[in-house]
Design an enzyme around this catalytic site. Structure first.
Site, short mmCIF file in Angstrom:
data_model
loop_
_atom_site.label_atom_id
_atom_site.label_comp_id
_atom_site.label_asym_id
_atom_site.label_seq_id
_atom_site.Cartn_x
_atom_site.Cartn_y
_atom_site.Cartn_z
N CYS C 87 27.01 37.18 -17.16
CA CYS C 87 26.90 36.70 -18.55
C CYS C 87 27.81 35.51 -18.82
CB CYS C 87 27.22 37.82 -19.52
SG CYS C 87 26.28 39.31 -19.17
N CYS C 210 24.97 46.63 -30.09
CA CYS C 210 24.63 45.90 -28.86
C CYS C 210 23.98 44.56 -29.18
CB CYS C 210 23.63 46.70 -28.02
SG CYS C 210 24.15 48.38 -27.68
N SER C 211 24.28 43.56 -28.35
CA SER C 211 23.57 42.29 -28.47
C SER C 211 22.14 42.51 -27.97
CB SER C 211 24.28 41.20 -27.66
OG SER C 211 24.41 41.60 -26.31
N ILE C 213 18.17 41.51 -26.40
CA ILE C 213 17.56 40.82 -25.26
C ILE C 213 16.92 39.55 -25.82
CG2 ILE C 213 15.67 40.95 -23.61
CD1 ILE C 213 16.40 44.01 -23.45
N LYS C 332 25.72 38.99 -30.88
CA LYS C 332 25.09 40.09 -31.62
C LYS C 332 23.93 39.59 -32.49
CE LYS C 332 24.09 43.89 -33.45
NZ LYS C 332 22.72 43.35 -33.45
N HIS C 336 21.58 36.79 -27.22
CA HIS C 336 22.34 36.68 -25.96
C HIS C 336 21.42 36.44 -24.77
CE1 HIS C 336 25.36 37.14 -22.98
NE2 HIS C 336 25.36 38.44 -22.85
#
Lengths: 346, 131, 389
Positions: C87, C210-211, C213, C332, C336
């Site tokens: 990442c 969670c960030s 997809i 977020k 991402h």
């Protein structure tokens, strides 16, 4: 014979399903099933447990119980009717996981519910002939009963391992005798998920004929009678069969009581009477004499006569007893059971 | 994970065999063949860990990668072995009982499998000491 | 070593971009950066492409050549290099570009990042992302990325009393910032209750911790500081570029709740820029999970260890707070696309320092910091940018 049990270990998964819970799903009368089978509940493996993981836990308990050096084990035979691989031995994984590789011979055995006692006999021959110093015989199963079939109420999960040798015996094997015929009372074809059985045909021509013939054959050969034994263990597909076989042969309910583990455990198939023997050894004293007869569909029975030695006290607390594994079960419902047993296809 | 890749690590996974640096006394599980402290001066030998330890931290995984989806929800934890090193594994116990500091011991379990046709991976998970 | 400046930036919209391919995304971001910098394609000396997992997400490797070709630069034979650090791939691509210009090896360099994550199913995405952890000792045990960060969160809560509400406050703030970013994947407000009532992913982290997809790409054009004014009136200067490594596995990290690679990279960066955390006006940090932003503001030195949750809840990191964090919406809310994220952070800093950030503009911002993390902390990249050279 100068071969005996040097150590033993058992393993039973934590989960149980009650007969009532299974009966409820199929609209059956639980009380009549419990009365008919003398089984109240059965063990169920976790989602990440199978015949091999159970065999490894039992084998490690056997090694730890008597402080055995695993490198001295010259043979491992794992008996099961639910080996995870059709081709590729369970025993190689067990041997690696107990640290017995690479100086040993091994193979997997299959003879319905008596593959484990056949493994004991094989190890006896190898130890007695000095081919090996120690041999390990395992009976382990995550047995399958088709949904709704009578077997579903009893097909359980568990494993037992015996280490056989000449020195430091905790129970000497006085003699063994087998009775075998081609009797197709139960089978599972290659690639099929569940076994088929002959219904009531599994009783008289299957179980009772072979168990009583092997038992009587051994007693005739040895010149012993039921009253010469402190305890007796018979293969336990349910509670009724071994009780009736004992009565037919002249054994009392008191003699079979300590080894009759099936009402709270179910039928652990290759581990069945070996588990009963382990439960009996858990409480036996020096000089006690134990009689055992297995049964495997197909069909055959192996009968054994044991005499416990004073060494039993030294190793008794070295590993968990059968009773310890039967305590504190986690009860699950049919849906969870179906998930654990892979009956729900993902 | 491919067959050779699993096979190469199988003794480590089955029996918690890691390594030990005889020079600095460090213990490594997962195994290291280069001591992070002594580097090229280290003397690395295999070492079998007892399998006793305690939970450092944990989570309950509800959404997993494909091979693990059939186990969800499962407890994933970092465990500190009594000899010192920490590792990642699963703890088999009720979701009410799991806690930081829980004493655990090793158990032999299936880690996963490559479909119904593929090979089955076995290895070490952990269970509470009291069970 | 020469000073380096950003003379142009470009970014695609972030989101589930079903009708756009990987190469189209990168070219779109690259072209808008070039146009922003007002340079001719023929002047470009080198390309750096940040990408984590083209092999898994689009079954395509050799991304450097692919991008050079589809940017129309193949006939000019311009060198193009794919850079990977999970990442942190984007941050690392930016750093490679900066090093190339600073060293004098190249003059005009494009540093970009792109990820196309929605061409495969979510289980494949989960597994591909898990490859940023240690496959042999974490992945095989069933570790997922949310699972690893959930274990950080659990221990942070245990040690410092951080609450689920404080974790949620990170998501609420970043969603609020995202409402002012037209490129963001999520431009809607959420409440603490939205987060706390969302589906559990890895206890204690829920979906809104969670960030997402994301598909997307971003790019910057780099030039030597001494010629930057030839291209733009508002060059943004690179004050520091630092990268640090940590253990690949979370279990091996000395303190599980501290990303020591972040601490090391930040310390080097502050030294390089001759500043301290107090000298930073705002930052874009790596909030792949809400707990990650809490750890980041602690490890970057903006707040004391253990106080990240409280600080967020109190509004310290809000747009009008003492140290605004993630004005873009962060990973977020902005999204991402893993390989693009590190470059997008620099794009946001540039827009803010130029005063072009629209509704989310931070008044008087002069020094901004970016923080990009690979895996659970195996790689950390910290950049500091300033309006003045």
């Amino acid at each position: 014979m100068n071969v005996g049990i040097v150590s033993y270990g058992v393993y039973i998964p934590r989960y149980r399903i009650k007969v009532e819970e299974i009966a409820k799903v199929w609209g059956a009368n639980a009380n009549s099933i419990i009365d008919g089978l003398m089984v109240y509940e059965k063990s169920v493996p976790d989602m990440d447990e199978d015949t091999i993981t159970i065999a490894v836990e039992a084998a490690r308990n056997a090694i730890n119980r008597a402080g055995i050096n695993p490198e001295k084990i010259g043979a491992i035979y794992t008996g099961s009717e639910s080996h995870p691989y059709a081709v590729k031995p369970s025993s190689t994984i067990v041997a690696e996981a107990v640290g017995a590789t690479p100086d040993l011979t091994l193979a997997d055995f299959e003879f319905a519910c008596k593959a484990g006692t056949a493994a004991i006999q094989t190890c006896m021959g190898m130890v007695d002939s000095d081919m090996i110093e120690l041999g390990m015989a395992i009976g382990s199963d995550v047995s399958q009963g088709a949904p709704g079939d009578a077997l579903e109420y009893t097909a359980a999960a568990g494993g037992v391992a015996y280490i056989l040798g000449k020195n430091n015996q905790v129970a000497n094997i006085e003699s063994t005798y087998s009775f075998t015929t081609d009797t197709p009372d139960f089978w599972r074809r290659e690639g099929m998920p569940y076994p088929e059985h002959g219904g009531r045909f599994t009783g008289e021509p299957g179980y009772f004929k072979h168990v009583t013939s092997a038992a009587q054959g051994l007693m005739e050969r040895m010149g012993t009678k039921p009253s010469d034994y402190d305890y007796a263990v018979f293969h336990q597909p349910n509670g009724k069969f071994p009780t009736r076989a004992a009565k037919m042969l002249g054994f009392t309910n008191e003699q079979i009581k300590p080894g009759l583990v099936v009402p709270r455990l179910g039928n652990t198939y290759s581990g069945s009477c070996m588990m009963g023997l382990a439960a009996t050894l858990d409480i036996a004293k020096a000089e006690d004499r134990i009689f055992m007869t297995s049964f495997g569909s197909g069909a055959g029975s192996d009968a054994f006569s044991f005499v416990v030695t004073d060494k039993i006290e030294e190793i008794r607390n070295g590993a968990p007893s059968v009773e310890k594994y039967l305590e504190n079960p986690i009860y699950i419902n049919y849906a969870t059971y179906a998930r654990h047993k892979g009956k729900i296809k993902l | 994970m491919s067959v050779p890749r699993f096979w190469r690590r199988l003794k480590n996974l089955y029996n918690l065999i890691g390594t030990h640096c005889k020079k600095c006394g460090g213990f490594f599980y997962p195994p290291r063949n280069m001591c992070p402290k002594c580097r090229r001066n280290g003397v690395i030998v295999p070492f079998k860990f007892k399998g006793a330890g305690e939970v450092v931290t944990f989570t309950i995984v509800h959404s997993a990668a494909k091979d693990y989806a059939k186990l969800t929800p499962y407890i994933l934890a970092i465990i500190k072995l009594d000899e010192g090193p920490r590792l990642t594994s699963q703890v088999i116990c009720s979701h009410e009982d799991i806690h930081i500091g829980m004493k655990v011991k090793s158990a032999f379990r299936k880690l996963g499998e490559e479909s119904d046709r593929g090979m089955i991976y076995y290895g070490t998970k952990f269970i509470p000491v009291e069970s | 070593m020469r000073d380096v400046a950003i003379i142009g930036v470009g970014c695609t919209e972030f989101g589930e971009l079903w009708d756009k391919s990987f190469r189209e995304l990168f070219v779109e971001a690259g072209v808008s950066a070039i146009e922003d910098a007002n340079v001719q394609g023929g002047k470009i000396d080198a390309l750096y492409v940040g990408n984590m997992s083209g092999g898994r997400f689009i079954e395509q490797e050799h991304l450097g050549a692919l991008i050079a070709d589809y940017s129309g630069l193949a006939s000019l034979h311009i060198p193009s290099t794919r850079v990977e650090a999970a990442c942190a791939s984007g941050g690392l691509a930016l750093r490679q570009g900066i090093i190339a210009v600073a060293s004098g090896y190249h003059d005009i360099v494009i540093a970009g990042g792109a990820e196309k994550m929605t061409d495969v199913g979510v289980e494949t995405t989960t597994d591909a992302l898990a490859a940023a952890a240690d496959r042999e000792w974490e992945g095989i045990m069933g570790a997922t990325f949310p699972g690893l960060y959930a274990m950080i969160a659990r221990l942070h809560m245990h040690k410092y009393g951080t609450t689920q509400e404080q974790l949620a406050a990170v998501a609420v703030k970043n969603h609020h910032n995202g409402t002012m970013n037209p490129k963001a994947q999520f431009q809607n407000e959420i409440s603490v209750e939205t987060v706390l009532n969302s589906v559990m992913v890895a206890d204690p982290l829920r979906v809104f911790d969670c960030s997402p997809i994301t598909d997307g790409a971003s790019a910057v054009v780099l030039a030597p500081a001494e010629i930057a004014h030839k291209f733009t009136d508002t060059p943004i200067y690179v004050k520091a570029s630092a990268q640090a490594s940590g253990t690949i596995s979370l279990h091996d990290r000395p303190d599980i709740t501290t990303l020591d690679a972040t601490v090391a990279a930040a310390n080097w960066a502050y030294k390089m820029a001759k500043t301290t955390p107090k000298g930073i006006d705002f930052a874009e940090v790596h909030d792949c999970f809400t707990i990650a932003e809490i750890c980041a503001i602690e490890d970057l030195g903006f707040v004391k260890k253990g106080e990240g949750g409280k600080a967020t809840e109190s509004g310290l990191t809000a747009l009008g707070g003492k140290i605004p964090i993630n004005p873009s919406g962060g990973l977020k809310a902005c999204g991402h696309p893993v390989g693009a994220t590190g470059v997008k952070q620099a794009v946001e800093i540039t827009l803010q320092l130029r005063g072009e950030a629209g509704k989310r503009q931070i008044d008087g911002a002069e020094i901004g910091l970016t923080h990009n993390v690979g895996g659970s902390g195996g790689t950390a990249v910290v950049h500091i940018f300033g309006r003045d050279r």
